[in-house]
Design a protein around this motif. Structure first.
Motif, PDB file in Angstrom:
ATOM      1  N   ILE A 160     -11.225   5.812 -15.642  1.00  0.00           N
ATOM      2  CA  ILE A 160      -9.855   5.624 -15.152  1.00  0.00           C
ATOM      3  C   ILE A 160      -9.834   4.425 -14.215  1.00  0.00           C
ATOM      4  CG2 ILE A 160      -7.921   6.636 -13.904  1.00  0.00           C
ATOM      5  CD1 ILE A 160      -8.898   9.377 -14.766  1.00  0.00           C
ATOM      6  N   THR A 161      -8.990   3.444 -14.505  1.00  0.00           N
ATOM      7  CA  THR A 161      -8.982   2.184 -13.773  1.00  0.00           C
ATOM      8  C   THR A 161      -8.217   2.284 -12.450  1.00  0.00           C
ATOM      9  OG1 THR A 161      -7.033   1.487 -15.020  1.00  0.00           O
ATOM     10  CG2 THR A 161      -9.181   0.838 -15.889  1.00  0.00           C
ATOM     11  N   GLY A 162      -8.324   1.223 -11.653  1.00  0.00           N
ATOM     12  CA  GLY A 162      -7.541   1.095 -10.424  1.00  0.00           C
ATOM     13  C   GLY A 162      -8.276   1.561  -9.186  1.00  0.00           C
ATOM     14  N   THR A 163      -8.060   0.847  -8.071  1.00  0.00           N
ATOM     15  CA  THR A 163      -8.708   1.219  -6.803  1.00  0.00           C
ATOM     16  C   THR A 163      -7.721   1.434  -5.661  1.00  0.00           C
ATOM     17  OG1 THR A 163      -9.087  -1.115  -6.289  1.00  0.00           O
ATOM     18  CG2 THR A 163     -10.881   0.066  -7.371  1.00  0.00           C
ATOM     19  N   GLY A 164      -6.685   0.601  -5.570  1.00  0.00           N
ATOM     20  CA  GLY A 164      -5.718   0.735  -4.490  1.00  0.00           C
ATOM     21  C   GLY A 164      -4.573   1.651  -4.879  1.00  0.00           C
ATOM     22  N   PHE A 165      -4.008   2.358  -3.894  1.00  0.00           N
ATOM     23  CA  PHE A 165      -2.939   3.310  -4.208  1.00  0.00           C
ATOM     24  C   PHE A 165      -2.090   3.617  -2.970  1.00  0.00           C
ATOM     25  CE2 PHE A 165      -6.323   5.780  -2.420  1.00  0.00           C
ATOM     26  CZ  PHE A 165      -5.666   6.695  -1.614  1.00  0.00           C
ATOM     27  N   ALA A 166      -0.939   4.236  -3.235  1.00  0.00           N
ATOM     28  CA  ALA A 166      -0.116   4.829  -2.189  1.00  0.00           C
ATOM     29  C   ALA A 166       0.594   6.026  -2.797  1.00  0.00           C
ATOM     30  CB  ALA A 166       0.897   3.828  -1.653  1.00  0.00           C
ATOM     31  N   GLY A 167       0.761   7.079  -2.011  1.00  0.00           N
ATOM     32  CA  GLY A 167       1.399   8.273  -2.545  1.00  0.00           C
ATOM     33  C   GLY A 167       1.549   9.344  -1.486  1.00  0.00           C
ATOM     34  N   ILE A 168       1.727  10.584  -1.931  1.00  0.00           N
ATOM     35  CA  ILE A 168       1.947  11.713  -1.028  1.00  0.00           C
ATOM     36  C   ILE A 168       0.866  12.768  -1.243  1.00  0.00           C
ATOM     37  CG2 ILE A 168       3.484  13.654  -0.514  1.00  0.00           C
ATOM     38  CD1 ILE A 168       5.841  11.881  -1.002  1.00  0.00           C
ATOM     39  N   ILE A 169       0.350  13.300  -0.151  1.00  0.00           N
ATOM     40  CA  ILE A 169      -0.648  14.365  -0.239  1.00  0.00           C
ATOM     41  C   ILE A 169       0.032  15.647  -0.706  1.00  0.00           C
ATOM     42  CG2 ILE A 169      -2.229  15.835   1.061  1.00  0.00           C
ATOM     43  CD1 ILE A 169      -2.907  13.441   2.801  1.00  0.00           C
ATOM     44  N   GLU A 170      -0.454  16.160  -1.831  1.00  0.00           N
ATOM     45  CA  GLU A 170       0.133  17.372  -2.408  1.00  0.00           C
ATOM     46  C   GLU A 170      -0.606  18.623  -1.947  1.00  0.00           C
ATOM     47  OE1 GLU A 170       0.327  18.673  -6.917  1.00  0.00           O
ATOM     48  OE2 GLU A 170       1.972  17.297  -6.435  1.00  0.00           O
TER      49      GLU A 170
END
Length: 325
Positions: free
Chosen positions: A67-77
């Motif tokens: 699964i690609t990608g290293t940087g992210f932003a989101g919400i802790i579920e």
């Protein structure tokens, strides 16, 4: 969950949208619903398995972490039962390093990983690429280059992900900044605070007669040997792009002369150090000193198109993958 999976090295067409298992939460981890993720030139190199010696970390014949990608932003579920630093519902951003896995609907990360709460003045799309671009430039200029107020700094590739952040960071530290970019990006680089701009399609910065305390070649298009004459005494040439020449130049200049060549793989620094740098950078972002430049956003299913655009070499700032609405 849906994720972009890369099971073999190759062109952007090897990237596939697939249904995969949701990551299993450990006691010391947080489960993050990814809203936005980064797509970078480094991601493209990793997808290709280049340079070949990078496969020692990525997987010799195929990616170890598909699964690609290293940087992210989101919400802790969800939070693991041992987690104390974060809670459910926190908006966060960060990176997974060589663990990848952020071009997906969910990702798990240790609470003591490269993770911080979202800056109050950033959207998820603006925050997602911070660790891939701005954090790398912060590490290079502050820690490796030891930037000082009043120094003269040249940023080669000033309109890219690292470069657009580096211009702002160098100005924050009180340097006089020269940005090198193409004709179409001159005004953007000026707007970020560059004192001078050089159009590389019309002028070679190594032949202007100007000298600098730091040359940060964010795109790896130059070399220490070519830039040596443009460095002042005790000047430093910084490159985030690994190559055999830069390794030899690092070894040689560590023993001979006052001008130094330095390379660093920011993502391989100890997580504890990266957390400190990330929180320093977050303070500057919240103070309005550094902003994230987003060129284009692509939905998750068009991650291959994002890679194709990056490989044209014409992006301005960052490219973002929008995972959730």
């Amino acid at each position: 969950m849906k994720a972009i999976v890369c099971t073999k090295y190759g062109s952007p067409d090897v990237l596939e949208l697939k249904e995969v298992e949701k990551p299993t939460l450990k006691d010391n981890e947080v489960l993050i619903r990814v809203y936005a993720a980064s797509a970078t030139a480094a991601d493209c190199m990793m997808r290709q398995g280049t340079p070949f010696y990078g496969r020692l970390f990525l997987g010799l014949m195929r990616p170890k972490n598909p699964i690609t990608g290293t940087g992210f932003a989101g919400i802790i579920e969800t939070v693991g039962k041992e987690v104390k630093l974060f809670k459910e519902g926190d908006s966060v951003f960060g990176e997974t390093g060589i663990g990848f896995s952020t071009n997906a609907e969910y990702v798990c990360l240790p609470e003591d990983g490269v993770l911080a709460t979202l800056p109050h003045n950033m959207t998820y799309e603006e925050a997602a690429p911070v660790c891939d671009g701005a954090l790398t430039s912060w590490s290079f200029l502050k820690d490796i280059g030891k930037i000082q107020s009043g120094q003269s700094v040249l940023i080669n590739g000033a309109s890219g992900s690292l470069g657009s952040a580096a211009v702002q960071i160098a100005k924050y530290f009180g340097a006089e900044v020269t940005g090198v970019c193409s004709t179409t990006n001159l005004e953007m680089v000026k707007s970020l605070g560059a004192d001078k701009v050089i159009d590389y399609t019309k002028e070679d910065f190594t032949k202007t007669g100007q000298t600098y305390d730091i040359i940060f070649d964010t795109v790896g298009k130059s070399s220490f040997s070519r830039c040596k004459g443009s460095l002042r005494e005790n000047g430093v040439y910084l490159s985030p792009v690994l190559s055999l020449p830069i390794l030899f130049e690092m070894i040689w200049t560590s023993k001979v002369g006052s001008k130094k060549a330095k390379f660093s793989a920011t993502g391989l620094r100890p997580v504890s150090e990266l957390r400190v740098l990330l929180n320093e950078l977050k303070e500057c972002i919240e103070a309005g000193k550094i902003k994230s430049i987003v060129d284009r956003s692509y939905p998750l299913k068009q991650t291959a198109e994002a890679h194709k655009y990056i490989e044209t070499g014409h992006k301005k700032g960052n490219v973002v993958i929008t995972v959730a609405p």
